[in-house]
Design a protein around this motif. Structure first.
Motif, PDB file in Angstrom:
ATOM      1  N   ASN A   1       0.825  -1.208   0.000  1.00 58.24           N
ATOM      2  CA  ASN A   1       0.000   0.000   0.000  1.00 58.24           C
ATOM      3  C   ASN A   1       0.858   1.256   0.000  1.00 58.24           C
ATOM      4  O   ASN A   1       0.542   2.242  -0.673  1.00 58.24           O
ATOM      5  CB  ASN A   1      -0.922   0.011   1.214  1.00 58.24           C
TER       6      ASN A   1
ATOM      7  N   LEU B   1       0.654   3.939  -3.027  1.00 55.88           N
ATOM      8  CA  LEU B   1       0.205   5.306  -2.774  1.00 55.88           C
ATOM      9  C   LEU B   1       1.289   6.334  -3.087  1.00 55.88           C
ATOM     10  O   LEU B   1       0.984   7.489  -3.401  1.00 55.88           O
ATOM     11  CB  LEU B   1      -0.255   5.446  -1.322  1.00 55.88           C
ATOM     12  N   GLN B   2       2.551   5.922  -3.011  1.00 56.29           N
ATOM     13  CA  GLN B   2       3.650   6.841  -3.322  1.00 56.29           C
ATOM     14  C   GLN B   2       3.597   7.327  -4.761  1.00 56.29           C
ATOM     15  O   GLN B   2       4.079   8.425  -5.053  1.00 56.29           O
ATOM     16  CB  GLN B   2       4.999   6.179  -3.053  1.00 56.29           C
TER      17      GLN B   2
ATOM     18  N   SER C   1       1.314   8.512  -6.275  1.00 51.48           N
ATOM     19  CA  SER C   1       0.476   9.712  -6.410  1.00 51.48           C
ATOM     20  C   SER C   1       1.292  10.998  -6.237  1.00 51.48           C
ATOM     21  O   SER C   1       0.840  12.082  -6.644  1.00 51.48           O
ATOM     22  CB  SER C   1      -0.652   9.687  -5.374  1.00 51.48           C
TER      23      SER C   1
ATOM     24  N   PHE D   1      -8.294   0.094   1.502  1.00 51.08           N
ATOM     25  CA  PHE D   1      -7.894   1.332   2.166  1.00 51.08           C
ATOM     26  C   PHE D   1      -8.038   1.180   3.672  1.00 51.08           C
ATOM     27  O   PHE D   1      -9.020   0.645   4.167  1.00 51.08           O
ATOM     28  CB  PHE D   1      -8.780   2.483   1.675  1.00 51.08           C
TER      29      PHE D   1
ATOM     30  N   ASP E   1      -3.175   4.242   5.410  1.00 49.87           N
ATOM     31  CA  ASP E   1      -3.115   4.816   4.073  1.00 49.87           C
ATOM     32  C   ASP E   1      -3.419   6.314   4.092  1.00 49.87           C
ATOM     33  O   ASP E   1      -2.957   7.059   3.223  1.00 49.87           O
ATOM     34  CB  ASP E   1      -4.086   4.089   3.145  1.00 49.87           C
TER      35      ASP E   1
ATOM     36  N   LEU F   1      -1.101   9.021   2.253  1.00 46.77           N
ATOM     37  CA  LEU F   1      -1.604  10.011   1.302  1.00 46.77           C
ATOM     38  C   LEU F   1      -1.297  11.433   1.780  1.00 46.77           C
ATOM     39  O   LEU F   1      -0.941  12.313   0.987  1.00 46.77           O
ATOM     40  CB  LEU F   1      -3.109   9.835   1.100  1.00 46.77           C
TER      41      LEU F   1
ATOM     42  N   CYS G   1       2.301  12.147   1.112  1.00 47.20           N
ATOM     43  CA  CYS G   1       2.538  12.448  -0.300  1.00 47.20           C
ATOM     44  C   CYS G   1       2.103  13.871  -0.639  1.00 47.20           C
ATOM     45  O   CYS G   1       2.775  14.572  -1.408  1.00 47.20           O
ATOM     46  CB  CYS G   1       1.794  11.449  -1.185  1.00 47.20           C
TER      47      CYS G   1
END
Length: 311
Positions: A114, A118-119, A121, A170, A174, A178, A181
């Motif tokens: 995960n 997610l990275q 993004s 999710f 997470d 997010l 990020c």
């Protein structure tokens, strides 16, 4: 206009200086290589090393590593950095204190897959942050490069099986990833506001401020029974993230942003799964697959395409 800062010396004739000053596409390889191990280290020590403690000692030791090289420049640039202290504190809070702490907290509460998924993004969020803050737009070539790199990264992450994306679940960790990020994207976009000082001065001051901002949170974490253990595992983990992921990685990344702009430099995050793949093949004996070649080729083509105009 020349992107070099007034306080920096003229580049010399050597190959190292050439890469540092001009060939930012080669320089982009450095953050991707050293950051490939950051999330791995965070997951490897998740059961023994508290997240804020890892972040605090990462920056404290990184400052100590950079200090001998930075001090001559810091003495000259200190007055300028003090005048611009709000910007210095803001950048350190975003890119040093919060971003990495949130990533390490995420490593405690979500899966490694995960985190990596997610990275991807982050570069897209860099483009969004640059537009929202400075109204920067991107060219068609840059947009195509970002899309190609994103597809290549997802190809590596999913091992060529895009059905993996439908199985993504999710969870609370997470949200931390997010958020990390988004903060990384804002930090990258705002780097253009940094004072006109030597890169080593800026790096050292950022590390010191970042560690200072984390100190009270580290004290609270320790007070609540999550003290940093003194073990070979914890020492090696801190040394890696301090020397490689911090001192070397941020030094190179900041220069990439200066040469190529935030939107293109942000694509260096897509090199993280590339080097993770290469290291797994070389060190862990993983067999090369077709999806490895496809993913790496797409990322390489995307970065070259996005960086071509500015380079």
């Amino acid at each position: 206009m020349d992107s070099r800062r007034a306080s920096e010396p003229e580049p010399g004739p050597g190959k190292t200086q050439y890469v540092w000053w001009r060939d930012a596409r080669l320089l982009m390889l450095v953050p991707g290589l050293v950051w490939a191990g950051n999330a791995i280290v965070a997951r490897a020590v998740v059961s023994s090393v508290p997240p804020i403690g890892l972040a605090f000692w990462r920056w404290a030791i990184a400052a100590a590593v950079v200090a001998p090289f930075a001090m001559p420049h810091v003495r000259r640039d200190l007055r300028v950095m003090l005048i611009h202290w709000p910007v210095m504190v803001l950048l350190a809070a975003l890119g040093i204190s919060f971003f990495n702490s949130a990533l390490y907290v995420a490593a405690h509460t979500t899966t490694a897959l995960n985190i990596v998924m997610l990275q991807v993004s982050a570069p897209v969020l860099v483009v969004l942050a640059s537009y929202l803050v400075f109204r920067d737009t991107i060219t068609g070539a840059q947009a195509l490069g970002i899309v190609l790199s994103l597809i290549g990264a997802l190809t590596l992450i999913t091992h060529g099986d895009w059905h993996v994306l439908s199985e993504f679940q999710f969870n609370a960790g997470d949200i931390w990833m997010l958020t990390a990020c988004a903060v990384y994207a804002l930090y990258t976009a705002l780097l253009r506001l940094r004072p006109n000082v030597h890169p080593l001065s800026f790096l050292f001051a950022s590390f010191v401020i970042g560690a200072g901002l984390l100190l009270p949170f580290y004290a609270v974490e320790t007070w609540h029974g999550q003290a940093m253990p003194l073990s070979i595992e914890s020492v090696l983990a801190i040394l890696y993230v301090a020397v490689f992921a911090s001192a070397i990685g941020y030094f190179a990344f900041n220069r990439c942003v200066e040469l190529l702009g935030a939107n293109t430099a942000g694509l260096s995050i897509y090199l993280t799964p590339v080097f993770g793949t290469v290291l797994a093949i070389l060190l862990l004996g993983e067999r090369p697959q077709i999806y490895h070649a496809v993913g790496i080729a797409l990322i390489g083509a995307g970065i070259i395409l996005a960086a071509r105009r500015r380079a």
